[in-house]
Scaffold this motif. Sequence first.
Motif, PDB file in Angstrom:
ATOM      1  N   PHE A  61     -33.829   9.105   7.308  1.00 15.69           N
ATOM      2  CA  PHE A  61     -34.141   8.993   8.734  1.00 15.69           C
ATOM      3  C   PHE A  61     -32.902   9.282   9.575  1.00 15.69           C
ATOM      4  O   PHE A  61     -32.963  10.012  10.566  1.00 15.69           O
ATOM      5  CB  PHE A  61     -34.679   7.586   9.029  1.00 15.69           C
ATOM      6  N   VAL A  65     -32.523  12.312  12.286  1.00 15.89           N
ATOM      7  CA  VAL A  65     -32.123  12.170  13.692  1.00 15.89           C
ATOM      8  C   VAL A  65     -30.888  13.019  13.976  1.00 15.89           C
ATOM      9  O   VAL A  65     -30.772  13.625  15.047  1.00 15.89           O
ATOM     10  CB  VAL A  65     -31.875  10.687  14.042  1.00 15.89           C
ATOM     11  N   GLN A  66     -29.981  13.075  13.004  1.00 11.48           N
ATOM     12  CA  GLN A  66     -28.755  13.859  13.187  1.00 11.48           C
ATOM     13  C   GLN A  66     -29.025  15.356  13.147  1.00 11.48           C
ATOM     14  O   GLN A  66     -28.123  16.143  13.416  1.00 11.48           O
ATOM     15  CB  GLN A  66     -27.716  13.441  12.142  1.00 11.48           C
ATOM     16  N   ASN A  68     -31.691  16.554  14.983  1.00 15.07           N
ATOM     17  CA  ASN A  68     -32.669  16.695  16.065  1.00 15.07           C
ATOM     18  C   ASN A  68     -32.601  18.064  16.737  1.00 15.07           C
ATOM     19  O   ASN A  68     -33.595  18.531  17.284  1.00 15.07           O
ATOM     20  CB  ASN A  68     -32.478  15.600  17.124  1.00 15.07           C
ATOM     21  N   TRP A  71     -35.215  20.929  16.420  1.00 14.08           N
ATOM     22  CA  TRP A  71     -36.382  21.083  17.276  1.00 14.08           C
ATOM     23  C   TRP A  71     -36.200  22.239  18.266  1.00 14.08           C
ATOM     24  O   TRP A  71     -37.168  22.862  18.683  1.00 14.08           O
ATOM     25  CB  TRP A  71     -36.643  19.808  18.073  1.00 14.08           C
ATOM     26  N   ASP A  72     -34.930  22.490  18.648  1.00 16.20           N
ATOM     27  CA  ASP A  72     -34.667  23.539  19.633  1.00 16.20           C
ATOM     28  C   ASP A  72     -34.980  24.922  19.067  1.00 16.20           C
ATOM     29  O   ASP A  72     -35.624  25.739  19.704  1.00 16.20           O
ATOM     30  CB  ASP A  72     -33.194  23.512  20.070  1.00 16.20           C
ATOM     31  N   ASP A  73     -34.449  25.195  17.882  1.00 13.11           N
ATOM     32  CA  ASP A  73     -34.512  26.561  17.353  1.00 13.11           C
ATOM     33  C   ASP A  73     -35.592  26.765  16.299  1.00 13.11           C
ATOM     34  O   ASP A  73     -35.994  27.894  16.058  1.00 13.11           O
ATOM     35  CB  ASP A  73     -33.156  26.936  16.735  1.00 13.11           C
ATOM     36  N   PRO A  75     -38.807  24.922  15.997  1.00  9.35           N
ATOM     37  CA  PRO A  75     -39.817  23.913  16.336  1.00  9.35           C
ATOM     38  C   PRO A  75     -41.036  23.933  15.424  1.00  9.35           C
ATOM     39  O   PRO A  75     -41.570  22.870  15.093  1.00  9.35           O
ATOM     40  CB  PRO A  75     -40.209  24.285  17.775  1.00  9.35           C
ATOM     41  N   ARG A 109     -22.703  23.551  14.351  1.00 12.20           N
ATOM     42  CA  ARG A 109     -24.158  23.366  14.418  1.00 12.20           C
ATOM     43  C   ARG A 109     -24.860  24.440  13.592  1.00 12.20           C
ATOM     44  O   ARG A 109     -25.813  24.159  12.867  1.00 12.20           O
ATOM     45  CB  ARG A 109     -24.597  23.441  15.875  1.00 12.20           C
TER      46      ARG A 109
END
Lengths: 292, 289
Positions: A61, A65-66, A68, A71-73, A75, A109
């Motif tokens: 988990f 979360v790390q 997250n 979701w931007d690239d 999805p 990233r």
Amino acid sequence: MPDTLNPAARSLVARCLLDPGYLERFARAPQEELAALEVGAEARTALAGLDAERVRLFAGFVAKVQHNDLWDDFPLTRALLRYYGAELTTFADYRPHQLELARAGKPSRAARTAAFLDFLTGRLRDPARPRHPGLLAVLTHERLHQEVTRSIADGRVPAPGRPAPGPVRAGGRDPRVVVARDVLRVAALDHDPRDVAARLRDGGRELPGLAPDAVCLCYWGRVDPGTVSVLTVDPPVASVLAAVDGRRSVHEVLDGARATLPEAGRRELARVLDTAVERGLVQLTDNSAALG
Amino acid sequence: MRRFPTSAGPAVGVAYSKTTPDYIRRNPGSVDYVEVPFELLRHDPAVAARVGTTPVVLHCASLSVAGSVPPAPAVLGSVAEWIGRTGTPWLGEHLSFITAERENSGRSADPYAPGEPWNIGYTVSPPMNAATVESVARSLEHAAAAFSVPLILENPPIYFPMPGSTMSQVEFISEVCARSQARLLLDLAHFYITSQNTGKDPESELDRFPLEQVVEVHVSGVDTDAGGCWDHHASRAPQIELDLLATVLDRAPVRAVTLEYNWSSRFPESVLREEIARVREVVGACRTP
């Protein structure tokens, strides 16, 4: 008792979250690991009650979360992982890799994302693992789309060579270099990711039982007007475009396409390449200019 | 930067995400404040300017108040500085630990960063017992000495039983409040997750919660996966949270309700507006004591 137990409990949980090898050993033989701690018997009994699997899932988990920014690239990939109920277990299994990457230095990233997606790709290709129809196709689709988008945004396109027009010669050695205009990527997928995405938006209609329906897609990025088009192509077109790398000559591209699709004739592939030139996906250039 | 609103009735705000500045610009007056993490401001001070004149409530996950490894003086100093710069009415912090002692770590202790405490990088619910209550009380005393605004404590979600716990979470938080007069940030998603993961009825647990100490409430989404309930700041809050919110607003001196939908920049703006409206409807129907 809590005065020695509390620090030991916090330390045990922290180590389990940050040292996957220790968590694995603790899960296998908790008493063996606890014997090394300087705590009393009562504390040791309390610590032995730690649910290693729930801690492993919590570590997953935290990893989730790390990540997250996925979701931007990516999805659809992320949404499909969630749809199949595989998100948490995937990140729990990925956690040791995440920690190893972090310890090697502060990853960017892009590096973090690539590492996770490589892990996920390997996992989806493993025939021993549960099937998640469409997920590998969606992942490949989003990766290629992003790769092409980034390439045109960064201006990472082949240098334009001196055009060398004229029909493609199927026979003989045509030395003209085939160059993409501006960025091309090709993928052969088991499922059409656009169909998978539509089904997901529709609440996952028939996704779990989705049968393979192979499709070849070409991702065509153009610096001007700054667009990425996704084209459905047939296997001969896919094999020709996949062989274009900005350095290969016409005959090398045709050879490469035949290696991928041996049943296609050379003349047919030459016509395909001619059509790709007409439609502006590639151009034929003078050898020296393209290599410059 | 404008001061936090002091009008009657709870203010409604959102947790900061990178889409928040554009949301505020396109929807003026939609929110009364933005809750911003201290860690983000420390990393990227320009965030403070991006929210314009919208009041800021400062949130923190660095103090490890339920642990025994104190935060570094530089961290305390930075928190104090941002309390001043934001004009926040309080500092929200998790009733959790994020660092842990490494001394008694067992066999073949990880050679990575030897001698330094374990830094989990995420908040973890502590052993809930009398010793932790004392530890938290001491943390609150240090915070009162270091900061110019009260520290309010947020209930963490419980994802696994913590060895050494002798109390339920409601009992633990009640003991902390009795010992220290702590004010609270009640995260309803965390509360619901804990109730589900520990087999308790959330409404019964809420009846026993020290609601008189609650000044802020969080609302966000919840996931179910791998046999458990998990926090999810990228999906709508389940209706149970809004029902619990109505109960809390009837009994607690709540000054702020924060919607936490900050894990995905693709969270639709239209959905955020709907969620804000949903919360405002509950707030409007209740009279805060």
